[in-house]
Scaffold this motif. Structure first.
Motif, short mmCIF file in Angstrom:
data_model
loop_
_atom_site.label_atom_id
_atom_site.label_comp_id
_atom_site.label_asym_id
_atom_site.label_seq_id
_atom_site.Cartn_x
_atom_site.Cartn_y
_atom_site.Cartn_z
N SER A 1 0.84 -1.20 0.00
CA SER A 1 0.00 0.00 0.00
C SER A 1 0.87 1.25 0.00
N LEU A 2 0.71 2.07 -1.02
CA LEU A 2 1.43 3.33 -1.08
C LEU A 2 0.99 4.26 0.05
N LYS A 3 -0.27 4.18 0.43
CA LYS A 3 -0.77 5.01 1.53
C LYS A 3 -0.03 4.70 2.83
N THR A 4 0.31 3.44 3.02
CA THR A 4 1.04 3.06 4.23
C THR A 4 2.45 3.64 4.22
N ILE A 5 3.06 3.69 3.06
CA ILE A 5 4.38 4.33 2.97
C ILE A 5 4.28 5.78 3.40
N TYR A 6 3.30 6.50 2.84
CA TYR A 6 3.12 7.90 3.22
C TYR A 6 2.87 8.05 4.72
N ARG A 7 2.06 7.17 5.27
CA ARG A 7 1.74 7.24 6.70
C ARG A 7 2.98 6.96 7.55
N ASN A 8 3.78 5.99 7.15
CA ASN A 8 4.95 5.62 7.95
C ASN A 8 6.09 6.62 7.84
N THR A 9 6.10 7.41 6.78
CA THR A 9 7.16 8.40 6.61
C THR A 9 6.71 9.82 6.96
N ALA A 10 5.46 9.97 7.36
CA ALA A 10 4.91 11.30 7.61
C ALA A 10 5.65 12.06 8.71
N GLY B 1 8.67 9.58 -19.79
CA GLY B 1 8.23 8.77 -18.66
C GLY B 1 9.05 9.09 -17.44
N PHE B 2 8.69 8.47 -16.33
CA PHE B 2 9.40 8.69 -15.08
C PHE B 2 10.57 7.71 -14.95
N ALA B 3 11.60 8.14 -14.23
CA ALA B 3 12.71 7.23 -13.96
C ALA B 3 12.23 6.05 -13.14
N LEU B 4 11.30 6.32 -12.23
CA LEU B 4 10.71 5.26 -11.41
C LEU B 4 9.29 5.67 -11.05
N TRP B 5 8.35 4.79 -11.36
CA TRP B 5 6.92 5.04 -11.10
C TRP B 5 6.33 3.82 -10.42
N LEU B 6 5.58 4.04 -9.34
CA LEU B 6 4.93 2.95 -8.61
C LEU B 6 3.46 3.25 -8.46
N ASP B 7 2.61 2.24 -8.60
CA ASP B 7 1.18 2.47 -8.48
C ASP B 7 0.75 2.40 -7.02
N THR B 8 -0.52 2.70 -6.77
CA THR B 8 -1.02 2.82 -5.40
C THR B 8 -1.01 1.51 -4.64
N ASP B 9 -1.07 0.37 -5.36
CA ASP B 9 -1.05 -0.94 -4.72
C ASP B 9 0.35 -1.54 -4.62
N LEU B 10 1.34 -0.78 -5.07
CA LEU B 10 2.72 -1.26 -5.08
C LEU B 10 2.82 -2.64 -5.74
N TYR B 11 2.12 -2.76 -6.85
CA TYR B 11 2.13 -4.00 -7.61
C TYR B 11 2.77 -3.78 -8.98
N HIS B 12 2.30 -2.77 -9.69
CA HIS B 12 2.90 -2.41 -10.98
C HIS B 12 3.89 -1.26 -10.81
N GLY B 13 4.93 -1.29 -11.61
CA GLY B 13 5.89 -0.22 -11.64
C GLY B 13 6.45 -0.05 -13.04
N SER C 1 -0.06 7.33 -7.14
CA SER C 1 1.27 6.87 -7.56
C SER C 1 2.38 7.67 -6.90
N LEU C 2 3.57 7.11 -6.97
CA LEU C 2 4.80 7.78 -6.54
C LEU C 2 5.70 7.88 -7.75
N GLN C 3 6.25 9.07 -8.01
CA GLN C 3 7.08 9.28 -9.19
C GLN C 3 8.44 9.85 -8.80
N ILE C 4 9.48 9.34 -9.41
CA ILE C 4 10.84 9.85 -9.17
C ILE C 4 11.47 10.13 -10.53
#
Length: 284
Positions: free
Chosen positions: A153-162, A237-249, A228-231
């Motif tokens: 879960s991308l939301k969990t990443i945001y929550r854990n790094t907040a 395109g992005f150097a690194l892109w991750l979807d909200t479920d952290l399944y596709h990138g 998503s998270l984009q770097i």
């Protein structure tokens, strides 16, 4: 729940640590082993030292971090660089503490991980540590997110790094067992605008180690939303892109880092993912 020690028992900690880990050394004793760590235990008033092995630093750190534990007032775990910084501030020769002979050898040690990593082995740590910013050198790495522990879960990443005010290391393993990721100068967050600094870089073990630093062409370091998270960016395109479920990138070449695709394929499936933060004196 922490373990408390009486004042009388504090004096026995020195002996306890030696007996518990016979491979550690006191000041002026023993010879160099195969590898020395970046951390050591210092008895504040008696000026005695114990080298901390990689496998024991996390346990000892938890013991000494308990504010009600008298040992916390007597002992401290400090980094080699911090020890040298303190000595450089001393103006009187009488007040300068003699540095243990083995401390110079500690420079080549691997970073200390406070938690177990499913993705990072010694070969990864050695390569990454050599390219980390100077402000992170010599401090322990703490796991703040793992798909194996927290789910996907991308939301969990945001929550854990907040609550963080420190850089983060993103490590990914795809379904082809390729390990790659990014070091971000700022913790991940939801933002309308790009954030980060030129310290941010990409890396890949695919299979040889590759690092891609900021090209200076743009400042599209990191951006994130609930989807998503984009770097990196500025191109097709992005150097690194991750979807909200952290399944596709996905990973494409982009102007920010002038990188090659980090994965074997530009579109990939995530097998495991970890986010680490580097603790230093300003983040405790």
């Amino acid at each position: 729940m922490g373990v408390a020690y009486s004042v009388g028992e504090v004096d026995h900690l020195y002996t306890f640590f030696v007996q518990w880990s016979p491979e550690i050394y006191t000041k002026g004793k023993g010879k160099k082993k195969h590898r020395q760590p970046r951390f050591f235990i210092r008895e504040k008033h008696q000026n005695r030292y114990l080298v901390v092995k990689k496998k024991t630093v996390a346990v000892i750190n938890k013991l000494l971090s308990n504010p009600v534990n008298p040992a916390a007032k007597t002992w401290e775990i400090i980094a080699l660089k911090e020890s040298k910084r303190r000595q450089s501030l001393c103006s009187s020769l009488d007040s300068v503490e003699e540095e243990p002979e083995y401390l110079e050898e500690a420079e080549d040690a691997l970073p200390v991980l406070c938690d177990h990593s499913q993705l990072l082995g010694d070969q990864h740590l050695e390569k990454l540590a050599a390219h980390m910013p100077a402000r992170t050198q010599g401090y322990p790495w703490q796991l703040v997110y793992s798909t194996a522990i927290h789910g996907s879960s991308l939301k969990t990443i945001y929550r854990n790094t907040a609550s963080l005010d420190s850089p983060v290391l993103l490590v990914i393993k795809d379904m082809h067992n390729k390990v790659f990721g990014a070091f971000s100068s700022d913790p991940f967050k939801i933002s309308k605008y790009c954030y980060g600094t030129g310290e941010t870089f990409l890396f890949s073990f695919n299979p040889d180690f590759q690092i891609y630093r900021w090209s200076g062409e743009n400042s599209y370091f990191v951006s994130g939303n609930l989807e998503s998270l984009q770097i990196g960016g500025g191109g097709g395109g992005f150097a690194l892109w991750l979807d909200t479920d952290l399944y596709h990138g996905s990973s494409f070449s982009c102007p920010t880092f002038r990188n090659a695709s980090l994965s074997t394929h530009e579109d990939f499936i995530i097998q495991d993912l970890e986010v680490w933060t580097v603790q230093n004196g300003d983040n405790r």
